[in-house]
Design a protein around this motif. Structure first.
Motif, PDB file in Angstrom:
ATOM      1  N   GLU A 639       0.840  -1.195   0.000  1.00  0.00           N
ATOM      2  CA  GLU A 639       0.000   0.000   0.000  1.00  0.00           C
ATOM      3  C   GLU A 639       0.874   1.243   0.000  1.00  0.00           C
ATOM      4  OE1 GLU A 639      -3.323   0.160   2.845  1.00  0.00           O
ATOM      5  OE2 GLU A 639      -2.773  -1.883   3.440  1.00  0.00           O
ATOM      6  N   TYR A 640       0.317   2.319  -0.491  1.00  0.00           N
ATOM      7  CA  TYR A 640       0.931   3.634  -0.339  1.00  0.00           C
ATOM      8  C   TYR A 640      -0.160   4.675  -0.561  1.00  0.00           C
ATOM      9  CZ  TYR A 640       1.144   3.403  -5.471  1.00  0.00           C
ATOM     10  OH  TYR A 640       0.837   3.266  -6.805  1.00  0.00           O
ATOM     11  N   PRO A 641      -0.027   5.863   0.007  1.00  0.00           N
ATOM     12  CA  PRO A 641      -1.102   6.864  -0.090  1.00  0.00           C
ATOM     13  C   PRO A 641      -1.286   7.369  -1.517  1.00  0.00           C
ATOM     14  CG  PRO A 641       0.425   7.373   1.703  1.00  0.00           C
ATOM     15  CD  PRO A 641       1.078   6.325   0.874  1.00  0.00           C
ATOM     16  N   GLU A 642      -2.514   7.468  -1.920  1.00  0.00           N
ATOM     17  CA  GLU A 642      -2.880   8.083  -3.203  1.00  0.00           C
ATOM     18  C   GLU A 642      -3.433   9.476  -2.894  1.00  0.00           C
ATOM     19  OE1 GLU A 642      -2.493   6.829  -6.181  1.00  0.00           O
ATOM     20  OE2 GLU A 642      -2.411   4.643  -6.018  1.00  0.00           O
ATOM     21  N   VAL A 643      -2.876  10.491  -3.521  1.00  0.00           N
ATOM     22  CA  VAL A 643      -3.240  11.876  -3.208  1.00  0.00           C
ATOM     23  C   VAL A 643      -3.908  12.509  -4.426  1.00  0.00           C
ATOM     24  CG1 VAL A 643      -2.381  14.109  -2.424  1.00  0.00           C
ATOM     25  CG2 VAL A 643      -1.285  12.001  -1.623  1.00  0.00           C
ATOM     26  N   PRO A 644      -5.106  13.060  -4.263  1.00  0.00           N
ATOM     27  CA  PRO A 644      -5.783  13.699  -5.400  1.00  0.00           C
ATOM     28  C   PRO A 644      -4.993  14.894  -5.937  1.00  0.00           C
ATOM     29  CG  PRO A 644      -7.283  13.369  -3.541  1.00  0.00           C
ATOM     30  CD  PRO A 644      -5.912  13.111  -3.034  1.00  0.00           C
ATOM     31  N   ALA A 645      -5.261  15.247  -7.167  1.00  0.00           N
ATOM     32  CA  ALA A 645      -4.623  16.417  -7.781  1.00  0.00           C
ATOM     33  C   ALA A 645      -4.959  17.671  -6.977  1.00  0.00           C
ATOM     34  CB  ALA A 645      -5.097  16.572  -9.225  1.00  0.00           C
ATOM     35  N   GLY A 646      -3.980  18.551  -6.871  1.00  0.00           N
ATOM     36  CA  GLY A 646      -4.187  19.803  -6.142  1.00  0.00           C
ATOM     37  C   GLY A 646      -4.085  19.664  -4.644  1.00  0.00           C
ATOM     38  N   ARG A 647      -3.701  18.474  -4.167  1.00  0.00           N
ATOM     39  CA  ARG A 647      -3.544  18.225  -2.736  1.00  0.00           C
ATOM     40  C   ARG A 647      -2.123  17.744  -2.467  1.00  0.00           C
ATOM     41  NH1 ARG A 647      -7.916  20.154  -4.113  1.00  0.00           N
ATOM     42  NH2 ARG A 647      -9.941  19.576  -3.187  1.00  0.00           N
ATOM     43  N   LEU A 648      -1.686  17.852  -1.220  1.00  0.00           N
ATOM     44  CA  LEU A 648      -0.402  17.311  -0.802  1.00  0.00           C
ATOM     45  C   LEU A 648      -0.614  16.384   0.384  1.00  0.00           C
ATOM     46  CD1 LEU A 648       1.939  20.460  -0.965  1.00  0.00           C
ATOM     47  CD2 LEU A 648       1.620  18.688  -2.701  1.00  0.00           C
ATOM     48  N   LEU A 649       0.379  15.554   0.632  1.00  0.00           N
ATOM     49  CA  LEU A 649       0.342  14.646   1.775  1.00  0.00           C
ATOM     50  C   LEU A 649       1.196  15.246   2.888  1.00  0.00           C
ATOM     51  CD1 LEU A 649      -0.931  11.896   2.475  1.00  0.00           C
ATOM     52  CD2 LEU A 649       1.265  10.846   1.901  1.00  0.00           C
ATOM     53  N   LEU A 650       0.551  15.543   4.011  1.00  0.00           N
ATOM     54  CA  LEU A 650       1.209  16.240   5.122  1.00  0.00           C
ATOM     55  C   LEU A 650       1.675  15.248   6.182  1.00  0.00           C
ATOM     56  CD1 LEU A 650       1.636  19.143   6.586  1.00  0.00           C
ATOM     57  CD2 LEU A 650      -0.432  18.490   7.847  1.00  0.00           C
ATOM     58  N   GLN A 651       2.900  15.465   6.659  1.00  0.00           N
ATOM     59  CA  GLN A 651       3.352  14.766   7.854  1.00  0.00           C
ATOM     60  C   GLN A 651       3.498  15.777   8.980  1.00  0.00           C
ATOM     61  OE1 GLN A 651       7.379  13.291   8.087  1.00  0.00           O
ATOM     62  NE2 GLN A 651       8.102  14.642   6.459  1.00  0.00           N
ATOM     63  N   THR A 652       3.083  15.391  10.190  1.00  0.00           N
ATOM     64  CA  THR A 652       3.326  16.230  11.351  1.00  0.00           C
ATOM     65  C   THR A 652       4.670  15.825  11.944  1.00  0.00           C
ATOM     66  OG1 THR A 652       2.284  14.758  12.973  1.00  0.00           O
ATOM     67  CG2 THR A 652       0.838  16.261  11.769  1.00  0.00           C
ATOM     68  N   LEU A 653       5.400  16.798  12.473  1.00  0.00           N
ATOM     69  CA  LEU A 653       6.728  16.514  13.007  1.00  0.00           C
ATOM     70  C   LEU A 653       7.093  17.512  14.097  1.00  0.00           C
ATOM     71  CD1 LEU A 653       8.026  18.951  11.297  1.00  0.00           C
ATOM     72  CD2 LEU A 653       8.765  17.215   9.710  1.00  0.00           C
ATOM     73  N   ARG A 654       8.260  17.307  14.687  1.00  0.00           N
ATOM     74  CA  ARG A 654       8.750  18.183  15.747  1.00  0.00           C
ATOM     75  C   ARG A 654       9.686  19.238  15.168  1.00  0.00           C
ATOM     76  NH1 ARG A 654      11.386  13.905  19.989  1.00  0.00           N
ATOM     77  NH2 ARG A 654       9.804  12.267  19.873  1.00  0.00           N
ATOM     78  N   SER A 655       9.794  20.352  15.877  1.00  0.00           N
ATOM     79  CA  SER A 655      10.866  21.301  15.609  1.00  0.00           C
ATOM     80  C   SER A 655      12.061  20.922  16.486  1.00  0.00           C
ATOM     81  CB  SER A 655      10.423  22.726  15.939  1.00  0.00           C
ATOM     82  OG  SER A 655      10.440  22.936  17.344  1.00  0.00           O
ATOM     83  N   HIS A 656      13.180  21.586  16.281  1.00  0.00           N
ATOM     84  CA  HIS A 656      14.354  21.285  17.099  1.00  0.00           C
ATOM     85  C   HIS A 656      14.203  21.819  18.516  1.00  0.00           C
ATOM     86  CE1 HIS A 656      18.382  19.865  17.718  1.00  0.00           C
ATOM     87  NE2 HIS A 656      18.761  21.029  18.180  1.00  0.00           N
ATOM     88  N   ASP A 657      13.381  22.841  18.718  1.00  0.00           N
ATOM     89  CA  ASP A 657      13.125  23.381  20.058  1.00  0.00           C
ATOM     90  C   ASP A 657      11.902  22.724  20.678  1.00  0.00           C
ATOM     91  OD1 ASP A 657      15.272  25.029  20.264  1.00  0.00           O
ATOM     92  OD2 ASP A 657      14.183  26.906  20.054  1.00  0.00           O
ATOM     93  N   GLN A 658      11.833  21.418  20.597  1.00  0.00           N
ATOM     94  CA  GLN A 658      10.635  20.703  21.018  1.00  0.00           C
ATOM     95  C   GLN A 658      11.003  19.288  21.409  1.00  0.00           C
ATOM     96  OE1 GLN A 658       7.697  20.621  17.897  1.00  0.00           O
ATOM     97  NE2 GLN A 658       6.336  19.199  18.947  1.00  0.00           N
ATOM     98  N   TYR A 659      10.332  18.766  22.444  1.00  0.00           N
ATOM     99  CA  TYR A 659      10.426  17.340  22.732  1.00  0.00           C
ATOM    100  C   TYR A 659       9.016  16.819  22.954  1.00  0.00           C
ATOM    101  CZ  TYR A 659      11.652  12.802  24.152  1.00  0.00           C
ATOM    102  OH  TYR A 659      11.727  11.440  24.183  1.00  0.00           O
ATOM    103  N   ASN A 660       8.573  15.937  22.086  1.00  0.00           N
ATOM    104  CA  ASN A 660       7.181  15.505  22.082  1.00  0.00           C
ATOM    105  C   ASN A 660       6.293  16.749  22.067  1.00  0.00           C
ATOM    106  OD1 ASN A 660       8.015  12.866  21.971  1.00  0.00           O
ATOM    107  ND2 ASN A 660       7.779  12.480  24.140  1.00  0.00           N
ATOM    108  N   THR A 661       5.419  16.929  23.067  1.00  0.00           N
ATOM    109  CA  THR A 661       4.545  18.113  23.037  1.00  0.00           C
ATOM    110  C   THR A 661       5.112  19.283  23.818  1.00  0.00           C
ATOM    111  OG1 THR A 661       3.325  17.362  24.995  1.00  0.00           O
ATOM    112  CG2 THR A 661       2.498  16.663  22.826  1.00  0.00           C
ATOM    113  N   THR A 662       6.292  19.121  24.422  1.00  0.00           N
ATOM    114  CA  THR A 662       6.905  20.210  25.192  1.00  0.00           C
ATOM    115  C   THR A 662       7.665  21.137  24.252  1.00  0.00           C
ATOM    116  OG1 THR A 662       7.142  18.764  27.113  1.00  0.00           O
ATOM    117  CG2 THR A 662       8.448  20.783  27.087  1.00  0.00           C
ATOM    118  N   ILE A 663       7.295  22.411  24.287  1.00  0.00           N
ATOM    119  CA  ILE A 663       7.904  23.398  23.393  1.00  0.00           C
ATOM    120  C   ILE A 663       8.909  24.219  24.195  1.00  0.00           C
ATOM    121  CG2 ILE A 663       7.456  25.218  21.726  1.00  0.00           C
ATOM    122  CD1 ILE A 663       6.042  22.515  21.157  1.00  0.00           C
ATOM    123  N   TYR A 664      10.185  24.098  23.863  1.00  0.00           N
ATOM    124  CA  TYR A 664      11.236  24.820  24.577  1.00  0.00           C
ATOM    125  C   TYR A 664      11.461  26.221  24.020  1.00  0.00           C
ATOM    126  CZ  TYR A 664      12.405  20.026  25.975  1.00  0.00           C
ATOM    127  OH  TYR A 664      12.360  18.742  26.447  1.00  0.00           O
ATOM    128  N   GLY A 665      11.130  26.405  22.771  1.00  0.00           N
ATOM    129  CA  GLY A 665      11.358  27.684  22.112  1.00  0.00           C
ATOM    130  C   GLY A 665      10.639  27.702  20.778  1.00  0.00           C
TER     131      GLY A 665
END
Length: 762
Positions: A639-665
């Motif tokens: 399997e792999y995601p099929e994305v309609p035209a005009g759309r993108l596939l988004l991934q959520t991720l961390r910033s470097h000033d972050q650990y899990n849900t804790t935001i350091y900066g």
């Protein structure tokens, strides 16, 4: 000296964007570490605290679960670990006066960054029904309130007991014991949202839901594949292990939709040459499209099978089951389909194949980039297939390496924090404590939210964590939580979950890893210093001893909170010696030793510096405790995601000033983004096709089969070299876009790395 917390939320309307970095750590990491530590702790406390992090006589970092070697550096921590320690050991305090000055409605309007910056909570706090702000409450009254609510339930299954990965082994064991003596298996945990897919895949294929390698194995590997993981931000000390492997001749393949600075070059701050020059880590970067990993590994497996002499036929014959089914499925793997699914080129895949074939000892490491998709479990099974084909489980320098994201998330599961416990575990628990544990499966995280939403669960108790910030479908989850009759959070600091409450709410402040824990066996008597234990990502169990005076004399340890709650709820009918467990954690470990396999003689073994390693059948003796008695090949459809035209596939991720849900900066230094978090990274060519100018602002709207509009407004567009057809943005800000029922098959993990989005003008 330490600084005061921010009075107001910083403005994030105009983040600055520069070029991404091409190296991680080095002098900038040292400078940023010292800056954050001094702001939170001051210079003297900084030195006293950081020099104890991850030491054999110190405390375990409250950040990630990466292991330590037998020989420790004086500074055995990374930049993000130091941030986690600084935030816990901060001199800032959240007192009852703070809550009196800040009503609940105001706290609900604050950012997670602002809430976390206020400091350590000093007193138990209570939000009465109809109240507009928290007020101080005695511990005795707090436990009475919990008992009132739990005893009023029509069924124990109307209660949910959630666990964060910071919780110690001792506290986790008591917590699950209390829940089961109370009468429910509703024990969701943070693993449900991250490596549940790993556990599901590995339990089926090799018989144990944990990684099979040690730190020494990484140092001995010929090839290390790092898939769906960003060690430079999420597990920075892993870079040292990769560097050592490189110096020993290992090759490294990185498989990820975004280029990450840490995998390009690591500037080791432990050595002068490392800080100046650094070590290139990647030998091959496969910039894969989001969700294309299963297709990649399936094609690699086909090519390995077709290569004369590539299979470890003796291993396959003696130790595996299902090879013929895999071989038949792999034969159908198609080059064109794989290139479409992955976005890779044929020469890139052929180069990866050559590296796989040249390696006698291969390790595959992965994290959320593999686990948070609909087909996550099938993808990880395909990774296992690749290793089994060449006998790369159960020998030095080879194996599976799911890299856990929180310091004791693996240990909590070992201690029985699981909504679907094994019958053998419950049998042992019942024998030891003369109780009858429920056998019906409980709620995981997603099902717990659904139960709260539907009125089937009425009390929510969280042992640490930031449930609201970590979970998907934010609007649905918050509405569900507000339906509860009581919400309880055992916490060190404020977070969003404290502002989204049931009709009544409690905040129970607890000791952190850095705090010295002194328990008195008899009231009024001098207490003894206690320690707790944790299990790292590679199955090492060791002690953790805090060295700082607690933030307030009002704090209780997690084991003490569970023990007192249990006595208040269960009363004298419970024959479990809760008071003994609170007074001396060695008594808890004695019981763990008789219930949990691998913990025999627990107290004596953990007293040794560095602790001990848990047994692992596949690693230690090529014994696979599966239904077939062997390691299982699998052959799921690709399997792999099929994305309609005009759309993108988004991934959520961390910033470097972050650990899990804790935001350091508010910065993401390695990606060149500073001063704001509401950004969405889009490939320039995709942006041009969609009419998204760099620096423009857009609303992100996710699309799902239920037709519900889920919107995250006001994101700055950043042209960024991500894979084509893909986008990336930070969580928890984008959790609102992840549908509650968009989950991985088998594991039910939220599919936070596979979100179809469209862009609308802000």
């Amino acid at each position: 000296m330490a600084t005061k917390p921010p009075a107001g939320d910083p403005v994030q309307d105009a983040p600055h964007v520069g070029p991404p970095a091409h190296a991680a750590a080095g002098l900038p990491a040292i400078g940023h570490t010292l800056k954050i530590a001094n702001e939170q702790m001051g210079p003297v406390r900084t030195a006293r605290t950081l020099l104890k992090v991850n030491q054999k006589n110190g405390f375990d970092c409250p950040g990630c679960a990466w292991p330590e070697g037998d020989k420790r550096h004086t500074a055995e921590f990374c930049e993000n670990g130091a941030k986690a320690v600084a935030e816990e050991a901060t001199l800032r305090r959240v007192t009852p006066a703070f809550f009196a000055a800040h009503p609940l409605a105001e706290l609900a309007g604050r950012s997670g960054y602002w809430l976390g910056q206020q400091g350590r909570i000093t007193h138990p706090m209570y939000l009465p029904e109809g109240g507009d702000r928290y007020e101080a409450v005695s511990w005795k009254r707090a436990f009475e309130i919990i008992a009132e609510e739990l005893k009023a339930l029509s069924s124990p299954d109307e209660a949910v007991f959630y666990t964060s990965g910071r919780t110690s082994n001792e506290a986790a064991f008591l917590f699950q014991l209390f829940a089961r003596e109370f009468g429910t298996n509703n024990l969701p945990d943070c693993s449900n949202m991250c490596h549940e897919s790993s556990g599901s895949a590995l339990s089926e294929t090799i018989g144990i839901g944990k990684g099979s390698v040690s730190l020494e194995d990484l140092h001995q590997a010929d090839l290390i594949i790092v898939a769906g993981q960003n060690p430079g931000t999420n597990h920075p000390r892993m870079l040292s292990a990769l560097e050592k492997a490189k110096h020993s001749g290992a090759k490294i393949i990185s498989v990820n939709p975004l280029p990450e600075a840490g995998m390009e070059r690591f500037k080791n701050p432990q050595t002068p040459l490392g800080m100046v020059k650094g070590t290139p880590l990647n030998d091959l970067f496969l910039q894969i499209r989001i969700g294309g990993d299963q297709a990649l590994f399936r094609l690699l497996n086909k090519l390995v099978i077709e290569t004369d002499g590539a299979l470890d036929e003796a291993f396959i014959r003696e130790h595996t089951h299902g090879y013929e089914d895999l071989a038949a499925a792999a034969k159908e793997a198609d080059w064109d389909e794989t290139l479409k699914a992955t976005g890779l080129t044929r020469p890139e895949i052929e180069r990866a194949l050559a590296m796989v074939l040249a390696s006698k000892r291969t390790i595959v490491c992965w994290a959320m980039g593999l686990t948070q998709h609909k087909h996550a479990v099938a993808t990880i099974r395909e990774v296992v297939n690749l290793l089994l084909l060449r006998g790369n489980i159960g020998r030095p320098g080879a194996g599976v390496c799911p890299v856990r994201g929180h310091s004791n998330v693996q240990g909590d599961r070992t201690m029985g924090i699981f909504e679907r416990p094994a019958p053998a575990f419950l049998d042992a628990l019942d024998r030891e404590f003369s109780i009858t544990s429920p056998r019906a499966h409980g709620y995981d995280v997603v099902r717990a939210i659904e139960a709260l939403r539907d009125g089937k669960a009425k009390v929510f108790f969280a042992m640490g964590g930031n449930f609201i910030g970590a979970t998907p479908d934010t609007d649905v989850t918050e509405a569900a939580m507000r339906r509860a009759s009581l919400t309880v959070h055992v916490s060190t600091k404020l977070n969003r979950s404290h502002a989204v409450t049931g009709r009544r709410a409690l905040i129970l402040p607890t000791l952190g890893r850095t705090d010295k824990d002194v328990r008195a066996s008899t009231p009024g008597k001098k207490g003894t210093v206690q320690f707790v234990t944790v299990e790292d990502s590679m199955g090492m169990v060791h002690a953790s001893r805090g060295n700082l005076a607690p933030a307030s004399p009002q704090l209780l340890s997690e084991p003490a909170i569970v023990a007192r709650m249990a006595r208040a709820v269960l009363g004298t009918a419970s024959k479990t010696p809760w008071e003994d467990f609170e007074a001396d954690y060695a008594a808890i470990r004695d019981r763990i030793a008789r219930v949990v396999p691998g913990f025999e003689d627990f107290n004596a073994r953990v007293a040794r510096p560095g602790g001990f390693q848990l047994p692992h059948g596949p690693r230690d003796e090529r014994r696979f405790p599966t239904k077939t008695g062997k390691a299982n090949f699998t052959a799921a459809p690709v399997e792999y995601p099929e994305v309609p035209a005009g759309r993108l596939l988004l991934q959520t991720l961390r910033s470097h000033d972050q650990y899990n849900t804790t935001i350091y900066g508010l910065d993401d230094r390695y990606r060149g983004i500073t001063g704001g978090r509401r950004v969405v990274m889009v490939h320039p060519d995709d942006a041009a096709e969609l009419g998204l100018a760099d620096g423009s602002y857009t609303d992100l709207v996710s699309e799902w089969k239920d037709g519900v509009e889920r919107r995250a407004p006001g994101f700055r567009v950043v042209h960024y070299p991500t894979a084509r057809g893909c986008a990336a943005a930070y969580y928890p800000e984008t959790n609102v876009l992840v549908p509650l029922d968009s989950t991985a098959d088998t594991s039910n993990t939220p599919a936070s790395k596979s979100v179809v989005v469209r862009f609308e003008p802000a």
